[in-house]
Design an enzyme around this catalytic site. Structure first.
Site, mmCIF file in Angstrom:
data_model
loop_
_atom_site.group_PDB
_atom_site.id
_atom_site.type_symbol
_atom_site.label_atom_id
_atom_site.label_comp_id
_atom_site.label_asym_id
_atom_site.label_seq_id
_atom_site.Cartn_x
_atom_site.Cartn_y
_atom_site.Cartn_z
ATOM 1 N N CYS A 258 -19.931 -79.251 -5.821
ATOM 2 C CA CYS A 258 -20.215 -80.535 -5.168
ATOM 3 C C CYS A 258 -21.612 -80.983 -5.572
ATOM 4 O O CYS A 258 -22.502 -80.153 -5.769
ATOM 5 C CB CYS A 258 -20.152 -80.396 -3.651
ATOM 6 N N GLU B 263 -16.819 -79.543 -11.417
ATOM 7 C CA GLU B 263 -15.461 -79.386 -10.894
ATOM 8 C C GLU B 263 -14.852 -80.760 -10.655
ATOM 9 O O GLU B 263 -15.498 -81.658 -10.127
ATOM 10 C CB GLU B 263 -15.505 -78.594 -9.579
#
Length: 513
Positions: free
Chosen positions: A369, A403
């Site tokens: 994140c 990601e």
């Protein structure tokens, strides 16, 4: 015209809102919830094809009740536990095909080109369609069939560039400029086979199945009315008041408060200003817990272990979820490291943003994140976070990638960083002894620590790759060069590797956890 009492959850109708130009518009919206305040109905609306952070409560005066679409009555389908789904029936959604990202067509008055000397066995890729752009994931698939087709990278029909084929720089008229042989890059761990999940321009960017590791990707299978609605009205963090964009699972009793108060150093939450003031008399933190691994000027980075500092890590995740929609929240923060960027003044180290990463990532993810808090956005801190994540990858001797899926703002920041970094490499190539300088995709990846799939997808996004007389050519127009130079002049915040004090750990040994 429908009556106000007839408007229920699931209805769709145009709703009045102001756009960025401060002009009135009537986009189609869906009613997600209805509540009654002092005998007056309020409707929580989601604007179709708009980001969820624009969702809001409106009154009936802003609804165009003449064009209302009532929800279709559908049989409730049982879920895994046998209970009916919580989402109301709504009109069939029209899912538009994802538009292909295309670069701006630029004039080419003066060209600097990089030529790839392609081996014959790499001149075609099986299974490609002649009129489709090549995705970054398919760029590195091995050739298992003898059937050959041409695959288009940009406008002309082109095959895929070899990662190790040398490239040379020369002007378009053929006269040689400065030339230098490519320097051999250092060896790194890298995965040369891409997957659909690695592609930046996949149709939805969501993995087909959630991974069983520490992934923070939300599989979106448990969305309901509660999680689709913002539940926190306002957050006070230090000298800033933040208006959340998305749902975050703070305790239910805090969601009715007009303001949620957070300690800006330990991120603990309180229900009132008096609670916060009482907490500050006992909180002795003036910086995030963990090790300070970087400091230059007023900017510092702290490395926080999700196992050793669970309370802080969980509070950080709760705050971040207010501004991240594509990520889920894990209360088990043990598999993650958090890197918090702060700005220092006389009162302490104030959080600006952060990124997290898995201690062990089998997919070469260097970011799980990433978030810059809204008061600090559009000031260069996002790129600084991204640059720092790749600086850590360089020290680790790996290539990395974020990601997926990225948020819309995250994707813009990463594309901008990749573009500037790769163009900086290409424009810095020098010639010696009259020979053309050469470089390969592998070498670009090793120099920058950007994964090869992201290098190729960025070149495609910039519309630089062309295929000419059996060779690959990267064409840099004057407009691209001028635009890059202007952007770099504005990019004042950069990571200084000399100020980084970081020693990577081998997290495969469980004793280090």
């Amino acid at each position: 015209m429908a009556e106000v009492e007839e408007i229920t959850e699931g209805c769709r109708l145009p709703v009045l809102r102001r756009n960025q130009d401060n002009e009135d518009e009537w986009p189609l919206a869906e009613i997600l919830s209805v509540k009654d305040i002092s005998g007056r109905k309020h409707f929580y609306v989601h604007y179709i094809d708009f980001n969820k952070r624009l969702d809001e409560w409106v009154t009936h005066e802003r609804l165009d009740r003449k064009k209302i679409q009532f929800p279709k009555k559908e049989a409730k389908t049982p879920t895994k536990n046998g209970l009916p789904g919580s989402r109301p029936g709504s009109p069939e959604r029209e899912v538009p095909a994802s538009a292909q990202a295309s670069g701006k067509t630029l004039p080419i008055p003066v060209q600097i080109t990089l030529r790839f000397n392609l081996p014959k066995e790499r001149e075609a890729i099986p299974g490609g369609e002649p009129d489709q752009p090549l995705s970054s994931s398919s760029c590195l698939q091995p050739n298992h069939r003898s059937t050959k087709r041409k695959v288009e990278v940009v406008s002309p029909a082109t095959p895929v560039p070899s990662e190790t084929a040398p490239a040379s720089v020369f002007p378009q008229n053929g006269s040689a400029r400065r030339a230098v042989a490519a320097q051999p890059g250092r060896k790194r761990k890298s995965n040369c086979l891409g997957t659909d999940e690695d592609s930046q321009d996949s149709s939805d960017g969501i993995p087909s199945a959630p991974r069983m590791t520490g992934s923070l990707v939300s599989d979106r299978s448990h969305d309901d009315i509660v999680t689709r609605m913002k539940n926190i009205e306002c957050i006070e963090l230090g000298r800033h008041r933040l208006k959340p964009w998305y749902f975050s699972p703070y305790p239910q009793e805090l969601t009715t408060l007009p303001v949620l108060y957070l300690c800006e150093f330990c991120l603990k939450y309180g229900r009132s200003l008096k609670c916060l003031q009482r907490h500050l008399t006992k909180c002795d933190l003036r910086h995030p817990p963990g090790n300070e691994i970087y400091r230059k000027g007023t900017i510092s980075f702290f490395e926080i272990d999700g196992r050793k500092n669970k309370s802080y890590s969980q509070n950080l995740c709760l705050l971040a979820k207010c501004f991240l929609d594509h990520k889920t929240l894990y209360y088990d923060t043990d598999p993650f490291l958090f890197y918090v960027m702060t700005e220092y003044d006389c009162k302490g180290f104030h959080i600006v943003g952060y990124f997290s990463k898995e201690k062990e990532s089998t997919e070469d993810y260097n970011v799980a994140c990433i978030l810059t808090l809204p008061p600090y956005q559009r000031r260069g801190y996002g790129k600084l976070l991204i640059e720092f994540s790749y600086e850590l990858s360089k020290v680790e001797g790996k290539t990395g990638t974020p990601e997926k899926p990225l948020s819309d703002l995250g994707l813009l920041s990463y594309r901008s960083y990749w573009s500037q970094t790769i163009l900086e490499i290409l424009m810095g190539l020098k010639s010696e002894s009259g020979e053309r300088p050469q470089i390969t995709i592998n070498e670009i990846s090793e120099i920058t620590s950007i994964k090869k799939e992201d290098v190729i997808s960025t070149l495609q996004y910039l519309n630089l790759i062309n295929y000419y007389k059996g060779q690959y050519i990267l064409t840099l127009s004057e407009d691209i060069v001028d635009g890059h130079e202007r952007a770099m002049l504005k990019r004042l915040l950069r990571i200084d590797s000399k100020c980084l004090h970081f020693t990577p750990k081998d997290w495969s040994k469980r004793g280090k956890w």
